[in-house]
Motif scaffolding. Structure first.
Motif, PDB file in Angstrom:
ATOM      1  N   GLU A  63     -19.939  17.270 -36.953  1.00  0.00           N
ATOM      2  CA  GLU A  63     -18.516  17.557 -37.080  1.00  0.00           C
ATOM      3  C   GLU A  63     -17.978  16.874 -38.335  1.00  0.00           C
ATOM      4  O   GLU A  63     -18.318  15.732 -38.633  1.00  0.00           O
ATOM      5  N   ILE A  64     -17.103  17.559 -39.082  1.00  0.00           N
ATOM      6  CA  ILE A  64     -16.520  17.012 -40.313  1.00  0.00           C
ATOM      7  C   ILE A  64     -15.300  16.169 -39.939  1.00  0.00           C
ATOM      8  O   ILE A  64     -14.335  16.663 -39.346  1.00  0.00           O
ATOM      9  N   GLN A  65     -15.296  14.851 -40.285  1.00  0.00           N
ATOM     10  CA  GLN A  65     -14.178  13.942 -40.019  1.00  0.00           C
ATOM     11  C   GLN A  65     -13.350  13.780 -41.298  1.00  0.00           C
ATOM     12  O   GLN A  65     -13.809  13.225 -42.297  1.00  0.00           O
ATOM     13  N   ARG A  66     -12.081  14.231 -41.290  1.00  0.00           N
ATOM     14  CA  ARG A  66     -11.200  14.128 -42.462  1.00  0.00           C
ATOM     15  C   ARG A  66     -10.552  12.753 -42.517  1.00  0.00           C
ATOM     16  O   ARG A  66     -10.251  12.133 -41.490  1.00  0.00           O
ATOM     17  N   HIS A  67     -10.281  12.262 -43.762  1.00  0.00           N
ATOM     18  CA  HIS A  67      -9.569  10.989 -43.954  1.00  0.00           C
ATOM     19  C   HIS A  67      -8.126  11.129 -43.475  1.00  0.00           C
ATOM     20  O   HIS A  67      -7.457  12.120 -43.763  1.00  0.00           O
ATOM     21  N   GLN A  68      -7.628  10.117 -42.749  1.00  0.00           N
ATOM     22  CA  GLN A  68      -6.280  10.136 -42.200  1.00  0.00           C
ATOM     23  C   GLN A  68      -5.399   9.124 -42.945  1.00  0.00           C
ATOM     24  O   GLN A  68      -5.681   7.920 -42.973  1.00  0.00           O
ATOM     25  N   ASP A  69      -4.317   9.633 -43.590  1.00  0.00           N
ATOM     26  CA  ASP A  69      -3.333   8.746 -44.246  1.00  0.00           C
ATOM     27  C   ASP A  69      -2.370   8.185 -43.217  1.00  0.00           C
ATOM     28  O   ASP A  69      -2.251   8.688 -42.091  1.00  0.00           O
ATOM     29  N   GLU A  70      -1.628   7.132 -43.638  1.00  0.00           N
ATOM     30  CA  GLU A  70      -0.611   6.562 -42.753  1.00  0.00           C
ATOM     31  C   GLU A  70       0.551   7.544 -42.614  1.00  0.00           C
ATOM     32  O   GLU A  70       0.925   8.252 -43.548  1.00  0.00           O
ATOM     33  N   VAL A  71       1.129   7.542 -41.403  1.00  0.00           N
ATOM     34  CA  VAL A  71       2.273   8.409 -41.137  1.00  0.00           C
ATOM     35  C   VAL A  71       3.492   7.865 -41.867  1.00  0.00           C
ATOM     36  O   VAL A  71       3.796   6.653 -41.802  1.00  0.00           O
ATOM     37  N   MET A 106       6.407  11.975 -47.944  1.00  0.00           N
ATOM     38  CA  MET A 106       5.014  12.096 -48.342  1.00  0.00           C
ATOM     39  C   MET A 106       4.847  13.243 -49.320  1.00  0.00           C
ATOM     40  O   MET A 106       5.697  14.146 -49.399  1.00  0.00           O
ATOM     41  N   THR A 107       3.772  13.211 -50.096  1.00  0.00           N
ATOM     42  CA  THR A 107       3.436  14.308 -50.994  1.00  0.00           C
ATOM     43  C   THR A 107       2.548  15.302 -50.247  1.00  0.00           C
ATOM     44  O   THR A 107       2.046  15.029 -49.151  1.00  0.00           O
ATOM     45  N   ARG A 108       2.330  16.427 -50.906  1.00  0.00           N
ATOM     46  CA  ARG A 108       1.503  17.444 -50.256  1.00  0.00           C
ATOM     47  C   ARG A 108       0.040  17.026 -50.192  1.00  0.00           C
ATOM     48  O   ARG A 108      -0.748  17.645 -49.489  1.00  0.00           O
ATOM     49  N   ASN A 109      -0.360  15.959 -50.881  1.00  0.00           N
ATOM     50  CA  ASN A 109      -1.733  15.466 -50.809  1.00  0.00           C
ATOM     51  C   ASN A 109      -1.971  14.576 -49.607  1.00  0.00           C
ATOM     52  O   ASN A 109      -3.105  14.189 -49.333  1.00  0.00           O
ATOM     53  N   ASN A 110      -0.915  14.217 -48.909  1.00  0.00           N
ATOM     54  CA  ASN A 110      -1.051  13.388 -47.722  1.00  0.00           C
ATOM     55  C   ASN A 110      -1.716  14.203 -46.609  1.00  0.00           C
ATOM     56  O   ASN A 110      -1.435  15.390 -46.435  1.00  0.00           O
ATOM     57  N   SER A 111      -2.640  13.549 -45.855  1.00  0.00           N
ATOM     58  CA  SER A 111      -3.360  14.254 -44.797  1.00  0.00           C
ATOM     59  C   SER A 111      -2.443  14.731 -43.694  1.00  0.00           C
ATOM     60  O   SER A 111      -2.806  15.625 -42.917  1.00  0.00           O
ATOM     61  N   ASN A 112      -1.216  14.153 -43.611  1.00  0.00           N
ATOM     62  CA  ASN A 112      -0.268  14.541 -42.560  1.00  0.00           C
ATOM     63  C   ASN A 112       0.746  15.571 -43.041  1.00  0.00           C
ATOM     64  O   ASN A 112       1.647  15.954 -42.279  1.00  0.00           O
ATOM     65  N   PHE A 113       0.626  15.996 -44.331  1.00  0.00           N
ATOM     66  CA  PHE A 113       1.635  16.880 -44.899  1.00  0.00           C
ATOM     67  C   PHE A 113       1.682  18.225 -44.164  1.00  0.00           C
ATOM     68  O   PHE A 113       2.748  18.741 -43.841  1.00  0.00           O
ATOM     69  N   VAL A 114       0.543  18.788 -43.893  1.00  0.00           N
ATOM     70  CA  VAL A 114       0.502  20.092 -43.207  1.00  0.00           C
ATOM     71  C   VAL A 114       1.122  19.987 -41.823  1.00  0.00           C
ATOM     72  O   VAL A 114       1.872  20.874 -41.384  1.00  0.00           O
ATOM     73  N   ALA A 115       0.833  18.875 -41.119  1.00  0.00           N
ATOM     74  CA  ALA A 115       1.429  18.690 -39.798  1.00  0.00           C
ATOM     75  C   ALA A 115       2.944  18.586 -39.886  1.00  0.00           C
ATOM     76  O   ALA A 115       3.666  19.114 -39.030  1.00  0.00           O
ATOM     77  N   LEU A 116       3.462  17.904 -40.957  1.00  0.00           N
ATOM     78  CA  LEU A 116       4.915  17.785 -41.126  1.00  0.00           C
ATOM     79  C   LEU A 116       5.554  19.139 -41.400  1.00  0.00           C
ATOM     80  O   LEU A 116       6.606  19.475 -40.850  1.00  0.00           O
TER      81      LEU A 116
END
Length: 582
Positions: A488-496, A500-510
């Motif tokens: 399974e591919i584990q993606r890096h998780q940024d702080e919430v 945030m910029t669009r490069n943040n791992s949580n940007f799509v969720a926002l």
């Protein structure tokens, strides 16, 4: 065309009806075109292919010869050929609702006869002979017109008797298969004076021949005896299934036998006569054994536990003539040979006695604990009520170390003359429990990266392996490794964060959160409920074109004149200012 004399003989039996009119030819006849065909009374010519069809009974007299050139001859009536008469030529078909009697010679490429009883006391020289008779077929002298052997297909409700100077190759009566078949069951006999070379031979009662050669992957089937042959020689892939009550051969070549030819049995013999009751038992589950295979209920056993197999063997020449009993464990399917078993246990008996002399185990995968294997024998009665103990009872003990892939079991006793009988027991034996053997390992070049990995087999039946990283693999028929489970591919998780910029791992969720929120706030169905009834003002369409109005045009001209005067005044003021400056 040769001259010919045609004599018509009319016989009238005064019983209120006419007898058959038969045309008798005293000289030679040649049929090679439409004219020569139509010279024969009631003959019909047809083309594609060129065929001469005769519909009236024909008698070919002694010394007469019919020559058929470049046409096919069809006789849809009775045919009688006297001694020394001859028909030469291509393809000949004879269709008659009564008997066919040929004392002369038939010499052709292909001869097809459909009649009641076919009796050929003369000679047939032919490449392909097909006869379908509702009675008997008797052929006195059969020879090949060309090649090594005539190709023969014979089907009769009675007996088939063929005397041939050489080999007879058998095909079907309609040239679509490979059978020599008298259709009357136990009353049908086949007698061939020379060698029979055939695909599949099936008949009801007696086969009498010099020798039998079976073609590749075909069979000799005898449903009732006797079988009287010199040699039975199946080529690779052929098989012999005999249920004859008497089997006599002149020598022991090929698969034939000399003297006694009856194999030992643990149930019924090849005639269906039961010789043994309670012939097989596995862990004390006992059954009567049928011929070839027995519907044995699935028995479950465990790895590491002792199993007990008991079988009773009847040998018609006496128990002391039993040589060995072979047990095939893990047979792929009914009909598979003993060599396909995953484990083979051979229990050999001492010469001239019934005591166990040697146990030979073939177990390349170590599925059975060899130290646990033991066997014993004793004399016992074959069936309930027998006064004498004429059967050898053999008991085999063994323990599984690992479950076989297949459940079917095979028991194959053999006598001193090396006659064997195979009995398959299904559904067989199902072995449960974890293997006591160390897991099989293998170093393999697997995956797109081509890294050598250590593979460990986890499931032999389904051919499943696991690598050192825990991923599951299997192999195809070419031994190529195929990966079943992948990492399974584990993606890096940024702080919430609220920003945030669009490069943040949580940007799509926002973004998805805001879309969902906006959908709920601006829900059109909710807003429609809160808004009062709407209204609308309708404005009239423009009436005409005002530029065409004379009053409007006059005002436009006045305004244009005023504008021109204003521009000229502005120009003078500008010029005056320039003069003052200079």
């Amino acid at each position: 065309m040769k001259s010919k004399t045609i004599l018509s003989i009319l016989s009238i039996i005064l019983l209120g009806s006419l007898s058959t009119i038969s045309t008798v030819y005293a000289d030679s006849v040649t049929i090679n075109d439409q004219a020569s065909c139509e010279d024969i009374p009631d003959a019909v010519w047809s083309t594609s292919p060129d065929t001469c069809t005769i519909t009236t009974p024909q008698t070919i007299a002694s010394g007469e010869t019919w020559t058929i050139e470049n046409v096919e001859l069809v006789i849809n009536s009775e045919l009688t050929m006297e001694t020394d008469s001859t028909i030469n030529g291509g393809n000949i078909t004879i269709n008659s609702s009564s008997d066919i009697n040929i004392d002369g010679t038939l010499d052709a490429y292909t001869i097809t006869i459909n009649a009641d009883t076919v009796t050929i006391n003369g000679t047939i020289n032919v490449d392909d002979l097909f006869i379908d008779a509702s009675g008997d077929i008797d052929i006195n002298d059969l020879n090949a017109a060309s090649g090594d052997a005539p190709n023969v297909g014979l089907s009769a409700s009675g007996s088939i008797n063929v005397s041939a100077s050489g080999t007879v190759t058998v095909s079907s009566s309609d040239n679509s298969g490979n059978t020599l078949n008298p259709t009357s069951g136990s009353n049908g006999n086949i007698a061939i004076g020379s060698t029979l070379s055939t695909g599949s031979v099936t008949f009801g009662s007696t086969l009498s021949t010099g020798s039998v050669t079976l073609d590749n992957s075909n069979s000799l089937i005898v449903s009732a005896g006797p079988l009287l042959v010199g040699t039975i020689a199946p080529i690779y892939g052929g098989s012999i299934s005999l249920t004859a009550s008497t089997i006599n051969t002149s020598n022991g070549q090929g698969s034939g036998c000399s003297g006694d030819c009856t194999p030992p049995t643990i149930g019924v013999d090849r005639t269906g006569d039961r010789k043994v009751s309670d012939g097989f038992s596995y862990n004390y589950n006992t059954v009567d054994v049928d011929y070839f295979h027995t519907e044995f209920p699935l028995i479950t056993t465990q790895v590491g536990e002792q199993n007990t197999v008991t079988t009773k063997v009847y040998e018609n020449t006496g128990p002391n003539n039993l040589s060995l009993v072979q047990f095939g464990i893990g047979i792929p399917e009914i009909g598979s040979p003993l060599n396909d078993a995953e484990v083979i246990v051979e229990v050999w008996l001492e010469s001239g006695g019934i005591n166990v002399e040697e146990i030979v185990i073939t177990d390349p995968l170590n599925l059975v604990d060899n130290d646990s294997v033991s066997a014993s024998t004793s004399l016992t009665h074959c069936t309930t009520g027998d006064a004498e103990n004429n059967c050898v009872e053999m008991t085999l003990h063994y323990t599984y170390r690992e479950a076989p892939i297949y459940n079917v079991m095979l028991v194959q006793p053999m006598d001193k003359s090396r006659h064997t009988e195979s009995t398959y027991l299904n559904d067989g034996i199902a072995v449960q429990g974890n293997s006591l053997n160390p897991p099989k390992t293998e170093r393999a070049l697997a995956g797109q990266s081509g890294i050598i990995q250590m593979m460990t087999q986890t499931d032999r039946k389904n051919n499943l392996w696991v690598d050192e990283y825990g991923y599951m693999w299997t192999q195809n028929q070419y031994d190529t490794w195929l990966q079943i489970t992948r990492p399974e591919i584990q993606r890096h998780q940024d702080e919430v964060s609220n920003v945030m910029t669009r490069n943040n791992s949580n940007f799509v969720a926002l973004v998805n959160y805001e879309i969902d929120k906006a959908t709920k706030v601006f829900d059109g169905t909710v807003l429609q409920k809160e808004t009062p009834d709407s209204f609308a003002n309708a404005f009239p369409d423009t009436i005409g074109n005002k530029s065409d109005d004379s009053e409007v045009q006059e005002r436009m001209m006045m305004e244009e004149s005023k504008a021109q005067q204003t521009l000229e005044e502005m120009d003078r003021q500008t010029h005056r200012i320039h003069l003052v400056v200079d």
